[in-house]
Motif scaffolding. Sequence first.
Motif, PDB file in Angstrom:
ATOM      1  N   ASP A   1      41.923 -53.475 -30.728  1.00  0.00           N
ATOM      2  CA  ASP A   1      42.543 -52.898 -29.198  1.00  0.00           C
ATOM      3  C   ASP A   1      41.591 -52.643 -28.607  1.00  0.00           C
ATOM      4  O   ASP A   1      41.700 -52.467 -26.998  1.00  0.00           O
ATOM      5  CB  ASP A   1      43.538 -52.029 -29.542  1.00  0.00           C
ATOM      6  CG  ASP A   1      42.849 -50.503 -30.033  1.00  0.00           C
ATOM      7  OD1 ASP A   1      41.497 -50.829 -30.361  1.00  0.00           O
ATOM      8  OD2 ASP A   1      43.481 -49.623 -30.363  1.00  0.00           O
ATOM      9  N   GLU A   2      40.240 -52.905 -28.616  1.00  0.00           N
ATOM     10  CA  GLU A   2      39.148 -52.931 -27.775  1.00  0.00           C
ATOM     11  C   GLU A   2      38.720 -51.434 -27.444  1.00  0.00           C
ATOM     12  O   GLU A   2      38.171 -51.095 -26.430  1.00  0.00           O
ATOM     13  CB  GLU A   2      39.238 -53.620 -26.314  1.00  0.00           C
ATOM     14  CG  GLU A   2      39.399 -55.154 -26.591  1.00  0.00           C
ATOM     15  CD  GLU A   2      39.357 -55.922 -25.395  1.00  0.00           C
ATOM     16  OE1 GLU A   2      39.410 -55.399 -24.231  1.00  0.00           O
ATOM     17  OE2 GLU A   2      39.295 -57.260 -25.430  1.00  0.00           O
ATOM     18  N   SER A   3      39.220 -50.490 -28.150  1.00  0.00           N
ATOM     19  CA  SER A   3      38.934 -49.075 -27.772  1.00  0.00           C
ATOM     20  C   SER A   3      38.458 -48.299 -28.945  1.00  0.00           C
ATOM     21  O   SER A   3      38.928 -48.430 -30.336  1.00  0.00           O
ATOM     22  CB  SER A   3      40.388 -48.454 -27.494  1.00  0.00           C
ATOM     23  OG  SER A   3      40.314 -46.949 -27.248  1.00  0.00           O
ATOM     24  N   TRP A   4      37.449 -47.665 -28.962  1.00  0.00           N
ATOM     25  CA  TRP A   4      36.508 -47.070 -29.964  1.00  0.00           C
ATOM     26  C   TRP A   4      37.128 -45.626 -30.107  1.00  0.00           C
ATOM     27  O   TRP A   4      36.771 -44.876 -29.194  1.00  0.00           O
ATOM     28  CB  TRP A   4      35.051 -47.019 -29.810  1.00  0.00           C
ATOM     29  CG  TRP A   4      34.320 -46.709 -30.821  1.00  0.00           C
ATOM     30  CD1 TRP A   4      34.384 -45.253 -31.750  1.00  0.00           C
ATOM     31  CD2 TRP A   4      33.130 -47.105 -31.413  1.00  0.00           C
ATOM     32  NE1 TRP A   4      33.429 -45.432 -32.503  1.00  0.00           N
ATOM     33  CE2 TRP A   4      32.550 -46.452 -32.517  1.00  0.00           C
ATOM     34  CE3 TRP A   4      32.415 -48.268 -31.081  1.00  0.00           C
ATOM     35  CZ2 TRP A   4      31.359 -46.785 -33.235  1.00  0.00           C
ATOM     36  CZ3 TRP A   4      31.502 -48.692 -31.804  1.00  0.00           C
ATOM     37  CH2 TRP A   4      30.951 -47.919 -32.887  1.00  0.00           C
ATOM     38  N   GLY A   5      37.887 -45.563 -31.116  1.00  0.00           N
ATOM     39  CA  GLY A   5      38.600 -44.150 -31.273  1.00  0.00           C
ATOM     40  C   GLY A   5      38.275 -43.627 -32.689  1.00  0.00           C
ATOM     41  O   GLY A   5      37.328 -43.977 -33.138  1.00  0.00           O
ATOM     42  N   ARG A   6      39.309 -42.797 -33.081  1.00  0.00           N
ATOM     43  CA  ARG A   6      38.859 -41.852 -34.258  1.00  0.00           C
ATOM     44  C   ARG A   6      38.757 -42.865 -35.686  1.00  0.00           C
ATOM     45  O   ARG A   6      37.778 -42.689 -36.524  1.00  0.00           O
ATOM     46  CB  ARG A   6      40.118 -41.010 -34.763  1.00  0.00           C
ATOM     47  CG  ARG A   6      39.827 -40.267 -35.646  1.00  0.00           C
ATOM     48  CD  ARG A   6      40.954 -39.057 -35.664  1.00  0.00           C
ATOM     49  NE  ARG A   6      40.839 -38.249 -37.087  1.00  0.00           N
ATOM     50  CZ  ARG A   6      41.764 -37.082 -37.055  1.00  0.00           C
ATOM     51  NH1 ARG A   6      42.492 -36.839 -36.275  1.00  0.00           N
ATOM     52  NH2 ARG A   6      41.872 -36.270 -38.117  1.00  0.00           N
ATOM     53  N   ASN A   7      39.318 -44.061 -35.596  1.00  0.00           N
ATOM     54  CA  ASN A   7      39.440 -44.658 -36.778  1.00  0.00           C
ATOM     55  C   ASN A   7      38.368 -45.535 -36.770  1.00  0.00           C
ATOM     56  O   ASN A   7      37.728 -45.861 -38.035  1.00  0.00           O
ATOM     57  CB  ASN A   7      40.731 -45.572 -36.886  1.00  0.00           C
ATOM     58  CG  ASN A   7      41.898 -44.578 -37.681  1.00  0.00           C
ATOM     59  OD1 ASN A   7      41.837 -44.039 -38.280  1.00  0.00           O
ATOM     60  ND2 ASN A   7      43.085 -44.632 -36.791  1.00  0.00           N
ATOM     61  N   VAL A   8      37.914 -46.073 -35.534  1.00  0.00           N
ATOM     62  CA  VAL A   8      36.749 -46.893 -35.604  1.00  0.00           C
ATOM     63  C   VAL A   8      35.515 -46.224 -35.771  1.00  0.00           C
ATOM     64  O   VAL A   8      34.636 -46.592 -36.567  1.00  0.00           O
ATOM     65  CB  VAL A   8      36.374 -47.680 -34.281  1.00  0.00           C
ATOM     66  CG1 VAL A   8      35.215 -48.352 -34.068  1.00  0.00           C
ATOM     67  CG2 VAL A   8      37.845 -48.578 -33.805  1.00  0.00           C
TER      68      VAL A   8
END
Length: 285
Positions: free
Chosen positions: A248-255
């Motif tokens: 999804d092109e978003s660096w969040g907690r799981n990435v």
Amino acid sequence: MIVDVSSHNGAINWATAKAAGVKAAIIRCGYGSDALKYDDARYKANIEGALASGIVVGVYLYSYAKTVESAKSEAAHALRLISPYKDKIKLPIFYDLEERDRVAGASDRAKAFCDILKANGYKVGIYADLDYWSNYLKGLSGYSCYHWVAKWSEPKPTGQVDLWQYNAYGKVAGIGSGVDLDHAYGELLEIINGKEPTPTPTPQPGGKIMIGVDVLKKGSKGSEVFIVQSFLKCKGYKGENGKVLALDESWGRNVDYAFANWQRDAGLVVDKICGEKSWNKMING
């Protein structure tokens, strides 16, 4: 002799094809977005059979994308299937553009696909027939990629032609149905003839590699994050509690969680920052 094949060619006796003069093969890995049902049914048998017979290989993915986002999913599809053979694939990964009901934006989709493959250390190229190249891929002017051009009659197409598909109904021992035949030129011909491939671009000072990918961390967004997500997913890394990573092109907690685990396994400092050393490790191993 160079062939390009897919499941449409049925079971191939690669040893026989090699003895008949086949030196290189471009093998379809799949088509469309990243789902198992869109994998080419003969891909694994074809690439492993060709490699075992000493045939130089490249790979192509047939595109059905209508949007850049779909093209990125197709890039992830290709990465999932080619990553086990990364060190053995000497020829480019080609993006096959043929569908005439989705020519609008073809250049942008091609760049999106190729940029992701480049960032993961692969040579890249585009396949299309001469009419498609002439009318719908003008946006690729000046863009660095190999050109695979289909034209089933003499003379050879003009302009940049690295690979020419000159026959769609060839006959080759070991391949039961009519098969596409190709001529290679320049660097691709040299690779087929045993020259070492050009080394993958290495990171440059300033936190960017040659394709211009930025330093990334939690909170980052954009296509560069998609590249990291695709890489991690291809390597089997997951988020917290085994959650599958979203592209999804978003660096969040799981990435963040998956990237930290990859850095640890890769022998890097676990700082959860995708900087020069991490990019270099991802691309060059």
